[in-house]
Design an enzyme around this catalytic site. Structure first.
Site, PDB file in Angstrom:
ATOM      1  N   ASP A 117       0.828  -1.211   0.000  1.00 17.96           N
ATOM      2  CA  ASP A 117       0.000   0.000   0.000  1.00 17.96           C
ATOM      3  C   ASP A 117       0.859   1.256   0.000  1.00 17.96           C
ATOM      4  O   ASP A 117       0.409   2.321   0.415  1.00 17.96           O
ATOM      5  CB  ASP A 117      -0.930   0.001   1.216  1.00 17.96           C
ATOM      6  CG  ASP A 117      -0.166   0.076   2.531  1.00 17.96           C
ATOM      7  OD1 ASP A 117       0.859  -0.612   2.656  1.00 17.96           O
ATOM      8  OD2 ASP A 117      -0.596   0.817   3.430  1.00 17.96           O
ATOM      9  N   GLU A 118       2.076   1.158  -0.488  1.00 18.30           N
ATOM     10  CA  GLU A 118       2.990   2.296  -0.518  1.00 18.30           C
ATOM     11  C   GLU A 118       3.086   2.856  -1.930  1.00 18.30           C
ATOM     12  O   GLU A 118       3.324   2.134  -2.896  1.00 18.30           O
ATOM     13  CB  GLU A 118       4.373   1.871  -0.022  1.00 18.30           C
ATOM     14  CG  GLU A 118       5.312   3.033   0.237  1.00 18.30           C
ATOM     15  CD  GLU A 118       6.558   2.593   0.977  1.00 18.30           C
ATOM     16  OE1 GLU A 118       6.691   2.913   2.165  1.00 18.30           O
ATOM     17  OE2 GLU A 118       7.396   1.908   0.351  1.00 18.30           O
TER      18      GLU A 118
END
Length: 217
Positions: A117-118
């Site tokens: 989720d980066e």
């Protein structure tokens, strides 16, 4: 004589047809190669750039004379999304986040998914103040409105680190500095934090399960 001409004409037609067939094959191979090159620069889930695509965008921006800053962000409590909505729900959220980031206008010039989720965002802005304003716009784009996951609307926020490149810095340096700022923001509870370029400190990247501490207090 006429038979000789017929033989020559037939041979010429065969040669032309052979060249045409070879040309079609070359065209198809070229298209496949271009498609493969494009795919190599894209994240397969979200369709935005991956790390290689970000590096490509960075190189192009430098050639264009852009004044670059980089945002590194990750989604707060993303693990709970996978727990509550399954991995399909988590994937759907990542796709929606990528769409919101991709819809941002300048000074945002490129967005990429780094891992999980980066995400990273390249910003073309002159001065720290303008870069910080753009970083806050990125945060608002992600955090202001909920996301539709099935029949439910889910609110998600993000933590952002910002690094303003200095002359001679490489992409990896900017990403590292922005990542350090993001981790510091998680520790002090802020949403957006500017990297302290004067600090020589190198932080150890914490384990994935420890990166949302500010939301577990």
């Amino acid at each position: 004589m006429s038979q000789t001409l017929t033989i020559l004409a037939t041979g010429a037609i065969g040669i032309v047809a052979g060249f045409a067939f070879a040309g079609i094959r070359i065209l198809r191979l070229t298209r496949r190669l271009r498609a493969a090159q494009t795919a190599a620069l894209r994240d397969p889930l979200t369709g935005i750039a991956n790390r290689a695509g970000l590096a490509h965008a960075y190189a192009q921006a430098l050639q264009a004379g852009c004044r670059l800053s980089v945002v590194v962000l990750d989604l707060d409590e993303f693990k709970s999304i996978n727990t509550d909505h399954g991995h399909a729900g988590g994937d759907l959220l990542l796709i929606q986040v990528a769409r919101r980031l991709s819809a941002l206008d300048r000074p945002v010039i490129a967005v990429a998914r780094l891992s999980g989720d980066e995400f990273a965002v390249l910003i073309d802005a002159t001065g720290t103040e303008a870069a910080m304003l753009a970083a806050h716009q990125v945060w608002q784009a992600i955090s202001r409105w909920p996301y539709a996951l099935g029949a439910r609307d889910v609110a998600i926020s993000a933590t952002i680190g910002l690094a303003v490149w200095r002359l001679g810095d490489h992409l990896s340096q900017g990403l590292r500095q922005a990542d350090m700022a993001m981790l510091a923001a998680k520790q002090d509870g802020s949403d957006v934090r500017l990297a302290d370029l004067a600090s020589p400190q190198v932080l150890d990247r914490p384990a994935w399960r420890d990166r949302d501490n500010r939301h577990r207090r």
